[in-house]
Design an enzyme around this catalytic site. Sequence first.
Site, PDB file in Angstrom:
ATOM      1  N   CYS A   9      47.870  41.946  28.341  1.00 26.25           N
ATOM      2  CA  CYS A   9      47.185  43.225  28.555  1.00 26.25           C
ATOM      3  C   CYS A   9      48.130  44.413  28.362  1.00 26.25           C
ATOM      4  CB  CYS A   9      46.594  43.277  29.958  1.00 26.25           C
ATOM      5  SG  CYS A   9      45.338  42.027  30.284  1.00 26.25           S
ATOM      6  N   VAL A  24      47.306  47.513  25.953  1.00 26.47           N
ATOM      7  CA  VAL A  24      46.975  48.832  26.497  1.00 26.47           C
ATOM      8  C   VAL A  24      47.824  49.926  25.856  1.00 26.47           C
ATOM      9  CG1 VAL A  24      47.064  50.256  28.575  1.00 26.47           C
ATOM     10  CG2 VAL A  24      46.053  47.981  28.679  1.00 26.47           C
TER      11      VAL A  24
END
Length: 512
Positions: free
Chosen positions: A153, A157
Amino acid sequence: MPQNPDKIVDHVDLFKQSEYTELFKKKHEQFEGAHSDAEVERVSEWTKSWDYREKNFAREALTVNPAKGCQPVGAMFAALGFEGTLPFVQGSQGCVAYFRTHLSRHYKEPCSAVSSSMTEDAAVFGGLNNMIEGLQVSYQLYKPKMIAVCTTCMAEVIGDDLGAFITNAKNAGSIPKDFPVPFAHTPSFVGSHITGYDNMMKGILSYLSEGKKKDQTNGKINFIPGFDTYVGNNRELKRMLGLMDIDYTILSDSSDYFDSPNNGEYEMYPGGTKLEDAAEACNAEATVALQAYTTPKTREYIETKWNQKTKVLRPFGVKGTDEFLMTLSEMTGKPIPQELEIERGRLVDAMTDSYAWIHGKKFAIYGEPDLIISVVSFLLELGAEPVHILCHNGDEVFKKELQAILDDSPFGKQATIWLGKDLWHFRSLLFTEPVDFFVGNSYGKYLWRDTKIPMVRIGYPIFDRHHLHRYSTIGYQGGINLLNWVVNTILDEMDRNTNITGVTDISFDLIR
């Protein structure tokens, strides 16, 4: 109480000792601010009601124990099925530790993977430097034949560009320019482990096959097992193909990696599909996927870029294995050998022996889309009746396919398919509409303890039982294994319910 070094006590027995029970009691009283036992019991009983079920199913912003994993788990699993391949995760060290231990706990085997160890500075400035240094260390220290990169993640991001980062790393001299480094973007906040498997499989095949397409085929058939964690299945697949004398390539064969022998010598990359065979896969006659929902992007790539036919075949149970073998016979012109026909007869005989104990039994199941379709199809052949079917990472295409299977059977009429729901939803379903048994992975043991409904462990992960992953579940022999697990769970429960002398032991029979 001091430990005796000559007799180390397992934690199950250790925490029963008085010093620990007293410690837990004081912690409960002084620090947890617990409600009274009566209040706890009242709320517990309420959570088993229809009233609570309606409130439970009305929630939107909270997920409790999702029946799925993160994308990078699937990506790593796909990569580890190729020879000499080291998974490299662009992200934090903690995430990769989770992915590795998740696979290691299932297989009771080591799982090699590295991390770029991104921390706060990389989260602000990007992880390029981590990638350059990480690839260099990985290449020099672990000496892989290929490094397969995916993301967590954090990297997604902040927008890390894997293709550009890998090119920059090669230009910086951290790895040779001709060294294979396929990649896949695998953000954990979308999709699941089966999405990650598909993304990485497409990434590896597209990288290795670049420029390898020829005018003539090599006569082989490719097989993609999908996110299948039963090492016995790849071996069973190879055995059946060998009996039919079919020339094949298994794209991502992790059976030796996750089931390597203990012979006194450590091998970091045991087994796996040879890289040159994977590169040549673009010249095969066709590709057969044993799972549909772990391979949609990969199959689309094969059809459009390789101009190759693809087909999904799930060799589960009698019908599924029949279709698998007959389709392969049509594709190759090879006859189905008598040995497999005999195995079919053995499965039919075993099903006949156990049919009376499974027919009419109501069951629930949760898991991945392809596993659900395969297991439900087999249990319908045995006359079992599905009631609750929960698939957290299923979609409307899956629901439509499964509903057609249910509608085609007289035993599938009362089943309800639940998409995007979690195991806390599943708990409400089991309490309000109980079944005779349910099928799921190790996380279902909490449901078993709570509901007292017998549990059949099928799927991934299986943490709390040993060696189930070594068996096959595909083919006629795999069907006998599935049958064994289901019928003996039912018989075990029957014996538990008839073991009180003079009260319930009227049918505590020796012969079943």
